[in-house]
Design an enzyme around this catalytic site. Structure first.
Site, short mmCIF file in Angstrom:
data_model
loop_
_atom_site.label_atom_id
_atom_site.label_comp_id
_atom_site.label_asym_id
_atom_site.label_seq_id
_atom_site.Cartn_x
_atom_site.Cartn_y
_atom_site.Cartn_z
N ARG A 1 9.80 -2.76 -10.34
CA ARG A 1 9.40 -2.03 -11.20
C ARG A 1 9.27 -0.65 -10.10
O ARG A 1 9.40 0.25 -10.00
CB ARG A 1 8.23 -2.33 -11.20
CG ARG A 1 7.85 -3.33 -12.25
CD ARG A 1 6.45 -3.48 -12.54
NE ARG A 1 6.21 -4.37 -13.30
CZ ARG A 1 6.70 -5.89 -13.47
NH1 ARG A 1 7.60 -6.04 -12.88
NH2 ARG A 1 5.99 -6.62 -14.55
N HIS B 1 -8.53 -10.41 -1.49
CA HIS B 1 -8.03 -9.29 -1.20
C HIS B 1 -7.32 -8.89 -2.50
O HIS B 1 -7.61 -7.44 -2.55
CB HIS B 1 -7.74 -9.58 0.34
CG HIS B 1 -7.79 -8.81 0.98
ND1 HIS B 1 -8.16 -7.89 1.55
CD2 HIS B 1 -5.83 -7.92 1.18
CE1 HIS B 1 -7.54 -6.57 2.07
NE2 HIS B 1 -6.73 -6.55 1.60
N TRP C 1 3.74 0.39 3.75
CA TRP C 1 3.00 -1.29 3.41
C TRP C 1 4.03 -1.29 2.33
O TRP C 1 4.39 -0.58 1.66
CB TRP C 1 2.13 -1.91 3.34
CG TRP C 1 1.84 -3.57 3.12
CD1 TRP C 1 2.01 -4.63 2.57
CD2 TRP C 1 1.60 -3.58 4.88
NE1 TRP C 1 1.75 -5.15 3.54
CE2 TRP C 1 1.13 -4.83 4.69
CE3 TRP C 1 0.86 -3.66 5.73
CZ2 TRP C 1 0.66 -6.03 5.97
CZ3 TRP C 1 0.61 -3.70 7.10
CH2 TRP C 1 0.27 -5.53 6.62
N GLU D 1 -6.07 3.28 1.95
CA GLU D 1 -5.70 4.28 2.39
C GLU D 1 -5.44 5.63 1.25
O GLU D 1 -6.00 6.59 1.88
CB GLU D 1 -5.17 4.61 3.42
CG GLU D 1 -5.45 3.91 4.73
CD GLU D 1 -5.55 2.35 4.33
OE1 GLU D 1 -6.14 1.46 5.26
OE2 GLU D 1 -4.30 1.86 4.08
#
Length: 160
Positions: free
Chosen positions: A128, A89, A27, A61
């Protein structure tokens, strides 16, 4: 390489023969790919031959794959990014990932470096990620932390 106030230079590490696992999410691929590149540069410079690299879709995950890697690797590097949205979330995912990685590390007695960025904005994550123009390379920093901790543990365990 120093990224800012309080960030130490990355140590020169010789981790020859060390079995290292890296789990990285996909992602926000530009950021995660850069984090992985930074980690791989450090493992290569530390003489780690062929770290095991596993890609997962999202950050949630990462802990379970880190757990599988910790079972037969001397160090694990976890990489990903969670960017705050408009719902809670973000808080749930960040907390679950952080607690999960800490639990894996303690349960397996294996260093699991947390290189999962938790930022308010995409710009903060890019800054970063170790990209050209980034202030820091958290992938490289996580790899150095995992390797140096694994070497420290080897030394402690080697004592009589």
């Amino acid at each position: 390489m120093s990224g800012g106030a309080g960030v130490p230079d990355l140590p020169q590490i010789d981790a020859s023969g060390m079995k290292v696992g890296i789990v990285a999410s996909t992602w926000h691929s530009t950021i995660c790919d850069a984090l992985l590149d930074g980690a791989l540069k450090v493992t290569e410079s530390a003489n780690v031959s062929e770290p095991t690299v596993v890609r997962v879709l999202g950050a949630i995950e990462i802990p379970v794959v880190a757990q599988a890697l910790a079972a037969d690797h001397e160090a694990v590097i976890a990489l990903g990014v969670v960017i705050r949205g408009q719902t809670p979330h973000f808080d749930y995912v960040c907390d679950a990932v952080t607690q999960g990685l800490t639990r894996v590390s303690l349960d397996a007695s294996t260093p699991v470096a947390n290189g999962v960025l938790t930022t308010n904005t995409e710009e903060q994550a890019l800054d970063r990620a170790g990209l050209p123009g980034s202030a820091e390379d958290k992938g490289a920093q996580a790899a150095a932390a995992a390797l140096s901790t694994a070497l420290t543990l080897q030394g402690l365990r080697g004592r009589s």
